[in-house]
Design a protein around this motif. Structure first.
Motif, PDB file in Angstrom:
ATOM      1  N   SER A 102     -45.365 -92.390  14.226  1.00  0.00           N
ATOM      2  CA  SER A 102     -45.842 -93.592  13.535  1.00  0.00           C
ATOM      3  C   SER A 102     -47.354 -93.623  13.355  1.00  0.00           C
ATOM      4  O   SER A 102     -47.852 -94.376  12.521  1.00  0.00           O
ATOM      5  CB  SER A 102     -45.374 -94.841  14.278  1.00  0.00           C
ATOM      6  N   THR A 103     -48.098 -92.822  14.146  1.00  0.00           N
ATOM      7  CA  THR A 103     -49.565 -92.839  14.024  1.00  0.00           C
ATOM      8  C   THR A 103     -50.095 -91.668  13.205  1.00  0.00           C
ATOM      9  O   THR A 103     -51.288 -91.385  13.223  1.00  0.00           O
ATOM     10  CB  THR A 103     -50.208 -92.820  15.417  1.00  0.00           C
ATOM     11  N   ILE A 104     -49.253 -91.016  12.468  1.00  0.00           N
ATOM     12  CA  ILE A 104     -49.658 -89.848  11.687  1.00  0.00           C
ATOM     13  C   ILE A 104     -50.708 -90.247  10.655  1.00  0.00           C
ATOM     14  O   ILE A 104     -50.636 -91.331  10.057  1.00  0.00           O
ATOM     15  CB  ILE A 104     -48.436 -89.191  11.020  1.00  0.00           C
ATOM     16  N   SER A 105     -51.685 -89.383  10.454  1.00  0.00           N
ATOM     17  CA  SER A 105     -52.706 -89.648   9.445  1.00  0.00           C
ATOM     18  C   SER A 105     -52.397 -88.856   8.178  1.00  0.00           C
ATOM     19  O   SER A 105     -51.547 -87.970   8.156  1.00  0.00           O
ATOM     20  CB  SER A 105     -54.079 -89.248   9.981  1.00  0.00           C
ATOM     21  N   GLY A 106     -53.118 -89.210   7.127  1.00  0.00           N
ATOM     22  CA  GLY A 106     -52.866 -88.572   5.842  1.00  0.00           C
ATOM     23  C   GLY A 106     -53.155 -87.086   5.820  1.00  0.00           C
ATOM     24  O   GLY A 106     -52.662 -86.366   4.953  1.00  0.00           O
ATOM     25  N   ASN A 107     -53.936 -86.603   6.783  1.00  0.00           N
ATOM     26  CA  ASN A 107     -54.310 -85.193   6.822  1.00  0.00           C
ATOM     27  C   ASN A 107     -53.417 -84.352   7.718  1.00  0.00           C
ATOM     28  O   ASN A 107     -53.705 -83.187   7.953  1.00  0.00           O
ATOM     29  CB  ASN A 107     -55.747 -85.045   7.315  1.00  0.00           C
ATOM     30  N   GLU A 108     -52.378 -84.933   8.228  1.00  0.00           N
ATOM     31  CA  GLU A 108     -51.555 -84.231   9.214  1.00  0.00           C
ATOM     32  C   GLU A 108     -50.196 -83.841   8.662  1.00  0.00           C
ATOM     33  O   GLU A 108     -49.519 -84.630   8.014  1.00  0.00           O
ATOM     34  CB  GLU A 108     -51.385 -85.092  10.468  1.00  0.00           C
ATOM     35  N   TYR A 109     -49.828 -82.604   8.960  1.00  0.00           N
ATOM     36  CA  TYR A 109     -48.516 -82.087   8.642  1.00  0.00           C
ATOM     37  C   TYR A 109     -47.551 -82.376   9.788  1.00  0.00           C
ATOM     38  O   TYR A 109     -47.960 -82.542  10.937  1.00  0.00           O
ATOM     39  CB  TYR A 109     -48.558 -80.565   8.474  1.00  0.00           C
ATOM     40  N   VAL A 110     -46.267 -82.341   9.481  1.00  0.00           N
ATOM     41  CA  VAL A 110     -45.213 -82.358  10.489  1.00  0.00           C
ATOM     42  C   VAL A 110     -44.652 -80.941  10.599  1.00  0.00           C
ATOM     43  O   VAL A 110     -44.249 -80.350   9.603  1.00  0.00           O
ATOM     44  CB  VAL A 110     -44.075 -83.328  10.122  1.00  0.00           C
TER      45      VAL A 110
ATOM     46  N   VAL B  67     -47.126 -82.826  15.227  1.00  0.00           N
ATOM     47  CA  VAL B  67     -48.001 -83.258  14.149  1.00  0.00           C
ATOM     48  C   VAL B  67     -49.334 -82.533  14.304  1.00  0.00           C
ATOM     49  O   VAL B  67     -49.898 -82.496  15.396  1.00  0.00           O
ATOM     50  CB  VAL B  67     -48.189 -84.780  14.185  1.00  0.00           C
ATOM     51  N   ARG B  68     -49.811 -81.990  13.218  1.00  0.00           N
ATOM     52  CA  ARG B  68     -50.984 -81.129  13.313  1.00  0.00           C
ATOM     53  C   ARG B  68     -51.828 -81.241  12.061  1.00  0.00           C
ATOM     54  O   ARG B  68     -51.312 -81.342  10.964  1.00  0.00           O
ATOM     55  CB  ARG B  68     -50.490 -79.693  13.487  1.00  0.00           C
ATOM     56  N   SER B  69     -53.160 -81.183  12.241  1.00  0.00           N
ATOM     57  CA  SER B  69     -54.060 -81.301  11.102  1.00  0.00           C
ATOM     58  C   SER B  69     -53.846 -80.166  10.117  1.00  0.00           C
ATOM     59  O   SER B  69     -53.617 -79.016  10.495  1.00  0.00           O
ATOM     60  CB  SER B  69     -55.507 -81.283  11.579  1.00  0.00           C
ATOM     61  N   ARG B  70     -53.960 -80.472   8.844  1.00  0.00           N
ATOM     62  CA  ARG B  70     -53.832 -79.467   7.804  1.00  0.00           C
ATOM     63  C   ARG B  70     -55.128 -78.709   7.588  1.00  0.00           C
ATOM     64  O   ARG B  70     -55.152 -77.689   6.918  1.00  0.00           O
ATOM     65  CB  ARG B  70     -53.406 -80.124   6.486  1.00  0.00           C
ATOM     66  N   PHE B  71     -56.224 -79.196   8.144  1.00  0.00           N
ATOM     67  CA  PHE B  71     -57.514 -78.578   7.869  1.00  0.00           C
ATOM     68  C   PHE B  71     -57.921 -77.667   9.014  1.00  0.00           C
ATOM     69  O   PHE B  71     -57.878 -78.047  10.171  1.00  0.00           O
ATOM     70  CB  PHE B  71     -58.581 -79.636   7.647  1.00  0.00           C
ATOM     71  N   TYR B  72     -58.384 -76.490   8.672  1.00  0.00           N
ATOM     72  CA  TYR B  72     -58.699 -75.494   9.687  1.00  0.00           C
ATOM     73  C   TYR B  72     -59.845 -75.940  10.573  1.00  0.00           C
ATOM     74  O   TYR B  72     -59.948 -75.535  11.707  1.00  0.00           O
ATOM     75  CB  TYR B  72     -59.024 -74.155   9.031  1.00  0.00           C
TER      76      TYR B  72
END
Lengths: 113, 112
Positions: free
Chosen positions: A25-33, A90-95
């Motif tokens: 529920s706290t996922i941000s717009g920059n995060e992948y599942v 959940v993990r950031s999409r940006f390196y």
């Protein structure tokens, strides 16, 4: 990285679809599942990942709700070999924004004959 | 050959001994990770490295150190092993685009 919540365990009949839920529920717009699984103390194995659209590959399908606060991993025809612990991450999409994999407790899926 | 190779696969050591676990990868990835797993629990991140000159502590780094000798090699050391470091240890690697991570088969370490 956002936290995830998964049921501790689930059962599924062989040949049926296994639907594994995950709350983030706290996922941000920059995060992948991401989904990984671990079969009996082997190294975890990547299954699938997605941002907001549903994804499908040869192993599974990933359904992400429109608000991105939850997702479901679907194994369409579960076999005994799919018995494993399944981790939703959940993990950031940006390196340059972390990107490290943090595992929770996962869901122990038992596929029964 | 495996993409990620861990050595040794099994090790029994005595309390107070120094031990090194080694990991090498053939994926050409910049990012490498060390995790430990205790029975019935998920993986916990010990250290991670995003390139040869970058080392970062994870969730549980106390009692451990690491060395990134080359892009392909990432070693985990226990300077003075203690029994509660008995666990299954995994090395992993991923690329900069954060797509899938590849894990080794694990090192089962027992400290007696």
């Amino acid at each position: 990285d956002a936290k995830t919540t998964q049921p501790t365990s689930m059962d599924c009949a062989e040949g049926r679809a296994a639907n594994l839920p995950c709350n983030h529920s706290t996922i941000s717009g920059n995060e992948y599942v991401y989904w990984y699984r671990q079969i009996h103390s082997q190294g975890p194995q990547y299954i699938i990942h997605g941002l907001k659209n549903n994804e499908t590959n040869e192993m599974a399908s990933l359904i992400i709700t429109e608000d991105r606060k939850s997702s479901t991993l679907i194994l369409p025809h579960a076999t005994l070999r799919d018995t494993a612990v399944y981790y939703c991450i959940v993990r950031s999409r940006f390196y340059n924004q972390g990107g490290k994999l943090i595992f929770g407790q996962g869901t122990e899926l038992s596929v029964k004959p | 050959d495996a993409d990620v190779t861990q050595t040794p696969r099994n090790r029994i050591t005595k309390t107070g001994k120094r031990i090194m676990l080694e990991c090498s990868q053939t994926k050409g990835h910049d990012r490498m990770y060390w995790y430990r797993q205790d029975p019935g629990l998920g993986l916990r991140l010990i250290y991670y490295s995003f390139d040869v000159k970058d080392i970062n502590k994870g969730e549980i780094s106390d009692g451990y150190s690491v060395s990134r000798q080359a892009q392909a090699k990432f070693s985990l050391s226990l300077e003075s092993a203690i029994p509660n470091q008995t666990a299954l240890y995994f090395c992993a690697t991923s690329d900069q685009m954060n797509t899938e991570a590849f894990f080794g088969q694990g090192t089962r370490l027992t400290v007696v």
